[in-house]
Write a protein that holds these residues in place. Structure first.
Motif, short mmCIF file in Angstrom:
data_model
loop_
_atom_site.label_atom_id
_atom_site.label_comp_id
_atom_site.label_asym_id
_atom_site.label_seq_id
_atom_site.Cartn_x
_atom_site.Cartn_y
_atom_site.Cartn_z
N TYR A 1 2.40 -1.90 2.03
CA TYR A 1 1.53 -2.27 2.98
C TYR A 1 1.44 -3.76 4.02
O TYR A 1 0.74 -4.53 4.61
CB TYR A 1 0.44 -1.74 2.44
CG TYR A 1 -0.16 -0.77 2.80
CD1 TYR A 1 -0.94 -0.31 3.20
CD2 TYR A 1 0.08 -0.05 1.26
CE1 TYR A 1 -1.34 1.52 3.55
CE2 TYR A 1 -0.10 1.27 1.06
CZ TYR A 1 -1.00 2.07 2.30
OH TYR A 1 -0.88 3.48 1.80
N ALA B 1 -4.84 1.52 7.92
CA ALA B 1 -3.02 0.94 8.06
C ALA B 1 -2.58 1.82 9.96
O ALA B 1 -1.59 0.70 10.19
CB ALA B 1 -2.27 0.97 7.04
N HIS C 1 0.71 8.99 -4.37
CA HIS C 1 -0.28 8.40 -4.05
C HIS C 1 -1.74 8.06 -4.69
O HIS C 1 -2.01 6.92 -5.21
CB HIS C 1 -0.73 8.72 -2.52
CG HIS C 1 -1.52 7.77 -1.91
ND1 HIS C 1 -1.11 7.17 -1.04
CD2 HIS C 1 -3.18 7.28 -1.98
CE1 HIS C 1 -2.31 6.02 -0.55
NE2 HIS C 1 -3.06 6.91 -0.56
N LEU D 1 5.61 0.43 7.09
CA LEU D 1 4.65 1.33 6.23
C LEU D 1 5.36 3.09 5.85
O LEU D 1 5.40 2.90 4.77
CB LEU D 1 3.38 1.45 7.37
CG LEU D 1 2.58 3.21 5.98
CD1 LEU D 1 2.21 1.87 5.05
CD2 LEU D 1 1.17 2.93 6.97
N ASP E 1 2.69 -10.20 -0.54
CA ASP E 1 2.71 -9.54 -1.79
C ASP E 1 1.52 -10.27 -2.03
O ASP E 1 2.32 -10.82 -3.49
CB ASP E 1 3.29 -8.75 -2.46
CG ASP E 1 2.66 -8.32 -4.11
OD1 ASP E 1 1.39 -8.08 -3.52
OD2 ASP E 1 3.62 -6.91 -4.03
N LEU F 1 -6.40 -4.42 -0.05
CA LEU F 1 -6.18 -3.09 -0.28
C LEU F 1 -6.64 -2.29 -0.93
O LEU F 1 -6.78 -1.25 -0.55
CB LEU F 1 -4.18 -3.64 -0.61
CG LEU F 1 -3.43 -2.21 -0.15
CD1 LEU F 1 -3.48 -1.46 1.25
CD2 LEU F 1 -2.23 -2.39 -1.05
N THR G 1 3.81 -3.90 6.45
CA THR G 1 3.14 -3.74 7.88
C THR G 1 2.31 -4.47 8.44
O THR G 1 1.97 -4.64 9.38
CB THR G 1 2.71 -2.42 7.66
OG1 THR G 1 3.81 -0.84 6.98
CG2 THR G 1 2.12 -1.32 8.55
N ASN G 2 1.61 -5.51 7.35
CA ASN G 2 0.27 -6.16 8.23
C ASN G 2 0.94 -7.53 8.34
O ASN G 2 0.44 -8.62 7.98
CB ASN G 2 -0.68 -6.23 6.56
CG ASN G 2 -1.88 -4.85 6.88
OD1 ASN G 2 -2.42 -4.84 8.26
ND2 ASN G 2 -0.75 -3.90 6.63
N ASP H 1 -10.40 5.52 2.97
CA ASP H 1 -9.48 5.84 3.91
C ASP H 1 -10.14 7.68 3.86
O ASP H 1 -10.01 7.81 2.27
CB ASP H 1 -7.56 5.11 3.02
CG ASP H 1 -7.53 4.78 3.87
OD1 ASP H 1 -7.90 4.49 5.16
OD2 ASP H 1 -6.16 4.23 3.43
N GLN I 1 -9.95 -1.05 0.84
CA GLN I 1 -8.57 -0.11 2.07
C GLN I 1 -8.89 1.10 1.98
O GLN I 1 -9.32 1.87 2.46
CB GLN I 1 -7.63 -0.90 2.85
CG GLN I 1 -8.30 -2.11 3.91
CD GLN I 1 -7.15 -2.91 4.69
OE1 GLN I 1 -5.31 -2.60 4.07
NE2 GLN I 1 -7.53 -3.95 5.65
N LEU I 2 -7.69 0.90 1.15
CA LEU I 2 -7.18 2.70 0.20
C LEU I 2 -8.81 3.46 0.01
O LEU I 2 -8.12 5.03 -0.02
CB LEU I 2 -6.47 2.92 -0.46
CG LEU I 2 -5.26 1.61 -0.02
CD1 LEU I 2 -4.23 1.78 -1.65
CD2 LEU I 2 -4.48 2.37 1.38
N LEU J 1 6.21 3.30 1.88
CA LEU J 1 5.81 4.30 1.33
C LEU J 1 6.67 6.00 0.41
O LEU J 1 6.20 6.18 -0.60
CB LEU J 1 4.77 5.07 1.77
CG LEU J 1 2.63 4.02 2.43
CD1 LEU J 1 2.39 4.78 3.42
CD2 LEU J 1 2.71 3.64 0.91
#
Length: 315
Positions: free
Chosen positions: A248, A202, A300, A214, A256, A264, A251-252, A271, A267-268, A218
């Motif tokens: 997220y 991200a 998280h 973001l 949703d 997502l 931000t992108n 990370d 991606q997460l 969060l």
């Protein structure tokens, strides 16, 4: 009133009346705190009636630990100004004393930490706590996060994140908290080996607006998840997860959707993770005997587990 014919007294008489030494009177006189009225024919100092009250005030202020420069400001002021100067000086001294007391409490806990450990662990613990000031500074932790966050992150968003990510050392720590903070310090100051994993996906290409969106989103999601963690609730779909995903998505520039949530998760899942950091933070901020306090890291993990369970169940 002094009993001499001219209403003045010698340095010895003034010292005796005030209950201090001649050396102390001479010290205050030399620094301008106690002006002399005149000198005798033999060159000896002579003081007027007001000197006794002034000397007693100076002595009281010095007994409170106020430095000479602050005492000078107080005794030279008149009327309401003197009260204001005194209040400021006392407040400053209390702040300094608080810092000194915190340093002593940290040193006591550090000593107990060394005393209670096994001989084979002693050298390692001495090395860890020796690298931390007392009272400890959070500056190394803040520098770590400033380097990790998106480079174009707005100052306000950065400050808000640092407030959540950088733990304030407890004023009266347990030995375990001293050890956890020392390990945090060692973690963020260790030399880079080149093997560290990159920043989250991200962060890539995130501009000022995107990074602010973001981390603001969060922060809200972590706060909501923290409430569930304190209640001992298992990860689940709900307002907390919606807020997390929305951060997220916005931000992108996406919506949703179920497809976005599946992407997502992928991606997460790759990370970089700094679980050790958040585990140590939890130790630092958790009161003695209480359940672990939520951190952005544990929040998280809770949210990711909820997202993973939802997308796996929907597949």
């Amino acid at each position: 009133m002094f009993t001499s014919h001219d209403g003045l007294c010698s340095i010895g008489e003034l010292a005796e009346r005030a209950g201090v030494t001649v050396k102390a009177v001479r010290f205050y006189s030399d620094r301008g705190l106690l002006p002399e009225a005149s000198r005798s024919a033999g060159g000896h100092r002579r003081y007027g009636p007001e000197a006794l009250g002034r000397l007693r005030l100076v002595r009281s202020l010095r007994a409170l630990g106020l430095p000479v420069r602050e005492v000078h400001r107080i005794v030279d002021e008149e009327g309401d100004g003197a009260d204001s100067v005194l209040e400021d000086a006392v407040a400053g001294q209390l702040r300094e004393l608080g810092s000194q007391l915190q340093a002593l409490r940290w040193r006591e806990a550090a000593l107990r930490l060394v005393q209670e450990c096994s001989p084979e662990d002693r050298a390692d613990r001495l090395r860890l706590i020796g690298a931390v000031t007392a009272p400890p500074s959070t500056a190394p932790l803040a520098r770590f996060w400033r380097a990790w966050l998106p480079p174009r992150m707005p100052a306000r968003a950065t400050a808000a994140f640092l407030e959540a990510a950088v733990p304030e050392p407890p004023a009266d720590p347990r030995p375990a908290q001293v050890l956890a903070f020392a390990r945090l310090n060692a973690l963020v100051t260790r030399p880079c080996t080149g093997a560290e994993r990159p920043q989250p996906a991200a962060h890539k290409g995130a501009g000022a607006r995107e990074s602010a969106v973001l981390y603001s989103g969060l922060a809200q999601a972590y706060e909501l998840a923290g409430t569930q963690l304190r209640r001992g609730r298992a990860p689940r779909a709900g307002e907390e997860l919606d807020s997390f995903v929305d951060a997220y998505a916005r931000t992108n520039g996406s919506r949703d959707t179920a497809d976005f949530r599946r992407v997502l998760v992928g991606q997460l899942s790759v990370d970089p993770r700094i679980d050790t950091y958040w585990e140590l933070v939890a130790e630092v901020i958790t009161p003695s005997g209480g359940p672990a306090e939520p951190t952005p890291g544990s929040a998280h993990d809770w949210l990711f587990a909820a997202l993973e369970a939802q997308t796996t169940g929907a597949a």
